[in-house]
Design an enzyme around this catalytic site. Structure first.
Site, PDB file in Angstrom:
ATOM      1  N   LYS A   9       0.766  -1.245  -0.002  1.00  0.00           N
ATOM      2  CA  LYS A   9       0.286   0.360   0.286  1.00  0.00           C
ATOM      3  C   LYS A   9       0.786   1.289   0.276  1.00  0.00           C
ATOM      4  CE  LYS A   9      -3.918  -2.221   1.697  1.00  0.00           C
ATOM      5  NZ  LYS A   9      -4.795  -1.864   3.546  1.00  0.00           N
ATOM      6  N   TYR A  49     -12.163  -1.723  -3.876  1.00  0.00           N
ATOM      7  CA  TYR A  49     -13.062  -2.083  -2.257  1.00  0.00           C
ATOM      8  C   TYR A  49     -14.982  -2.079  -2.417  1.00  0.00           C
ATOM      9  CZ  TYR A  49      -8.382  -1.684   0.092  1.00  0.00           C
ATOM     10  OH  TYR A  49      -7.053  -2.245   0.470  1.00  0.00           O
ATOM     11  N   PHE A  57     -15.576   3.926   6.777  1.00  0.00           N
ATOM     12  CA  PHE A  57     -13.647   4.053   6.350  1.00  0.00           C
ATOM     13  C   PHE A  57     -13.697   4.271   5.366  1.00  0.00           C
ATOM     14  CE2 PHE A  57     -13.783  -0.108   7.640  1.00  0.00           C
ATOM     15  CZ  PHE A  57     -13.465  -0.898   6.521  1.00  0.00           C
ATOM     16  N   ARG A  85      -2.605 -14.287   4.392  1.00  0.00           N
ATOM     17  CA  ARG A  85      -3.329 -13.310   5.358  1.00  0.00           C
ATOM     18  C   ARG A  85      -2.300 -13.502   6.896  1.00  0.00           C
ATOM     19  NH1 ARG A  85      -7.563  -9.952   4.859  1.00  0.00           N
ATOM     20  NH2 ARG A  85      -7.767 -10.144   6.671  1.00  0.00           N
ATOM     21  N   THR A  91      -5.594  -6.814  10.463  1.00  0.00           N
ATOM     22  CA  THR A  91      -6.007  -5.494  10.099  1.00  0.00           C
ATOM     23  C   THR A  91      -5.170  -4.301  10.967  1.00  0.00           C
ATOM     24  OG1 THR A  91      -8.032  -6.372   9.003  1.00  0.00           O
ATOM     25  CG2 THR A  91      -7.371  -3.847   8.967  1.00  0.00           C
ATOM     26  N   ARG A 102       2.307  -6.385   9.223  1.00  0.00           N
ATOM     27  CA  ARG A 102       1.429  -5.245   9.626  1.00  0.00           C
ATOM     28  C   ARG A 102       1.676  -4.700  11.371  1.00  0.00           C
ATOM     29  NH1 ARG A 102      -4.780  -6.838   7.527  1.00  0.00           N
ATOM     30  NH2 ARG A 102      -4.404  -5.769   5.677  1.00  0.00           N
ATOM     31  N   ASN A 112      -2.228   0.618   6.841  1.00  0.00           N
ATOM     32  CA  ASN A 112      -1.274  -0.596   7.231  1.00  0.00           C
ATOM     33  C   ASN A 112      -0.539  -1.536   6.716  1.00  0.00           C
ATOM     34  OD1 ASN A 112      -3.134  -1.861   6.094  1.00  0.00           O
ATOM     35  ND2 ASN A 112      -4.479  -2.919   7.372  1.00  0.00           N
ATOM     36  N   HIS A 115      -2.198  -5.768   1.594  1.00  0.00           N
ATOM     37  CA  HIS A 115      -3.672  -6.638   1.656  1.00  0.00           C
ATOM     38  C   HIS A 115      -3.851  -7.688   1.168  1.00  0.00           C
ATOM     39  CE1 HIS A 115      -7.661  -7.272  -0.232  1.00  0.00           C
ATOM     40  NE2 HIS A 115      -6.918  -7.258  -1.178  1.00  0.00           N
ATOM     41  N   GLU A 126      -9.782  -9.809  -7.383  1.00  0.00           N
ATOM     42  CA  GLU A 126      -8.942  -8.978  -7.032  1.00  0.00           C
ATOM     43  C   GLU A 126      -7.678  -9.267  -8.240  1.00  0.00           C
ATOM     44  OE1 GLU A 126     -10.087  -8.179  -2.383  1.00  0.00           O
ATOM     45  OE2 GLU A 126      -8.337  -8.910  -2.912  1.00  0.00           O
TER      46      GLU A 126
HETATM   47  P1  IDP Z   1      -7.962  -6.302   5.800  1.00  0.00           P
HETATM   48  O1  IDP Z   1      -7.454  -5.669   4.973  1.00  0.00           O
HETATM   49  O2  IDP Z   1      -7.252  -7.015   6.374  1.00  0.00           O
HETATM   50  O3  IDP Z   1      -8.754  -7.409   4.727  1.00  0.00           O
HETATM   51  P2  IDP Z   1     -10.919  -5.128   5.199  1.00  0.00           P
HETATM   52  O4  IDP Z   1     -11.945  -5.337   6.616  1.00  0.00           O
HETATM   53  O5  IDP Z   1     -11.030  -5.714   3.785  1.00  0.00           O
HETATM   54  O6  IDP Z   1      -9.697  -5.696   6.074  1.00  0.00           O
HETATM   55  O7  IDP Z   1     -10.532  -3.815   5.288  1.00  0.00           O
HETATM   56  C1  IDP Z   1      -9.473  -3.299   4.402  1.00  0.00           C
HETATM   57  C2  IDP Z   1      -8.854  -2.372   4.448  1.00  0.00           C
HETATM   58  O8  IDP Z   1     -10.037  -1.025   4.796  1.00  0.00           O
HETATM   59  C3  IDP Z   1      -8.097  -2.014   5.719  1.00  0.00           C
HETATM   60  O9  IDP Z   1      -7.055  -3.254   5.225  1.00  0.00           O
HETATM   61  C4  IDP Z   1      -7.987  -0.952   6.114  1.00  0.00           C
HETATM   62  O10 IDP Z   1      -6.824  -0.112   5.317  1.00  0.00           O
HETATM   63  C5  IDP Z   1      -8.888  -0.014   5.731  1.00  0.00           C
HETATM   64  N1  IDP Z   1      -9.704   0.056   7.468  1.00  0.00           N
HETATM   65  C6  IDP Z   1     -10.561  -0.959   7.698  1.00  0.00           C
HETATM   66  N2  IDP Z   1     -11.077  -1.049   8.706  1.00  0.00           N
HETATM   67  C7  IDP Z   1     -10.318   0.144   9.465  1.00  0.00           C
HETATM   68  C8  IDP Z   1     -10.969   1.283  10.023  1.00  0.00           C
HETATM   69  O11 IDP Z   1     -11.697   1.088  10.585  1.00  0.00           O
HETATM   70  N3  IDP Z   1     -10.402   2.328   9.566  1.00  0.00           N
HETATM   71  C9  IDP Z   1     -10.017   3.034   9.008  1.00  0.00           C
HETATM   72  N4  IDP Z   1      -9.592   2.409   7.679  1.00  0.00           N
HETATM   73  C10 IDP Z   1     -10.086   0.724   7.701  1.00  0.00           C
HETATM   74 MG    MG Z   2     -10.070  -7.794   2.805  1.00  0.00          MG
END
Ligand code: IDP
Ligand code: MG
Length: 140
Positions: A9, A49, A57, A85, A91, A102, A112, A115, A126
């Site tokens: 990212k 997304y 968010f 993962r 996350t 991460r 973070n 992805h 994707e």
């Molecule tokens: P993941 O990347 O671990 O699969 P997801 O829930 O799919 O997590 O969320 C996608 C992306 O959205 C996360 O990697 C992060 O960059 C962002 N994100 C997720 N939850 C939050 C939040 O609560 N606040 C701000 N950004 C978030």
């Molecule tokens: Mg995800």
């Protein structure tokens, strides 16, 4: 063998972490089948997304993801989706296990660093989103 989609990212590319993350990917036994640098548009980030459209968010996330360069990756390995993962960690970097990407590099729950697809259907979507047509070798 299984394929997954991974991304480095903008927070990580901006800090010069792409090489270290790619080294980790190779150390973990992934074959890199596809790789390119993309500075995505806001619309491309929104399409990628789309599943998170209703989340609070979504606006901030798609602004962040279109704010700089990303490295988009097609990875292959046994158990690729789950293994990537696991290597990324939770996350929220504050909750990610020690030694995960991460935990080591993530700046916040949003910024973070990486992805990874979470299931076979999202991996297929994707991979096709960033490597359309015949850009990737055919599955064996
Ligand atoms: P993941 O990347 O671990 O699969 P997801 O829930 O799919 O997590 O969320 C996608 C992306 O959205 C996360 O990697 C992060 O960059 C962002 N994100 C997720 N939850 C939050 C939040 O609560 N606040 C701000 N950004 C978030
Ligand atoms: Mg995800």
């Amino acid at each position: 063998m299984e394929r997954t989609f991974a991304m480095i990212k903008p927070d990580a590319t901006a800090r010069g972490l792409s090489g270290r993350i790619l080294s980790r990917i190779e150390e973990e036994g992934f074959e890199v089948l596809g790789m390119k640098i993309v500075h995505m548009s806001k619309a491309q980030a929104e399409g990628f997304y789309a599943v998170h459209r209703e989340r609070p968010f979504f606006g901030d996330l798609t602004t962040f993801m279109s704010s700089g360069r990303t490295v988009v990756l097609a990875l292959e390995r046994t158990d690729a989706i789950r293994h990537w993962r696991d290597v990324m960690g939770a996350t929220n970097p504050a909750e990610a296990a020690p030694g995960t990407i991460r935990a080591e590099f993530g700046e916040s729950i949003e910024r973070n660093s990486t992805h990874g697809s979470d299931a076979p259907d999202t991996a297929a979507f994707e991979l096709g989103y960033w490597f359309p047509g015949a850009e990737l070798p055919a599955a064996q």
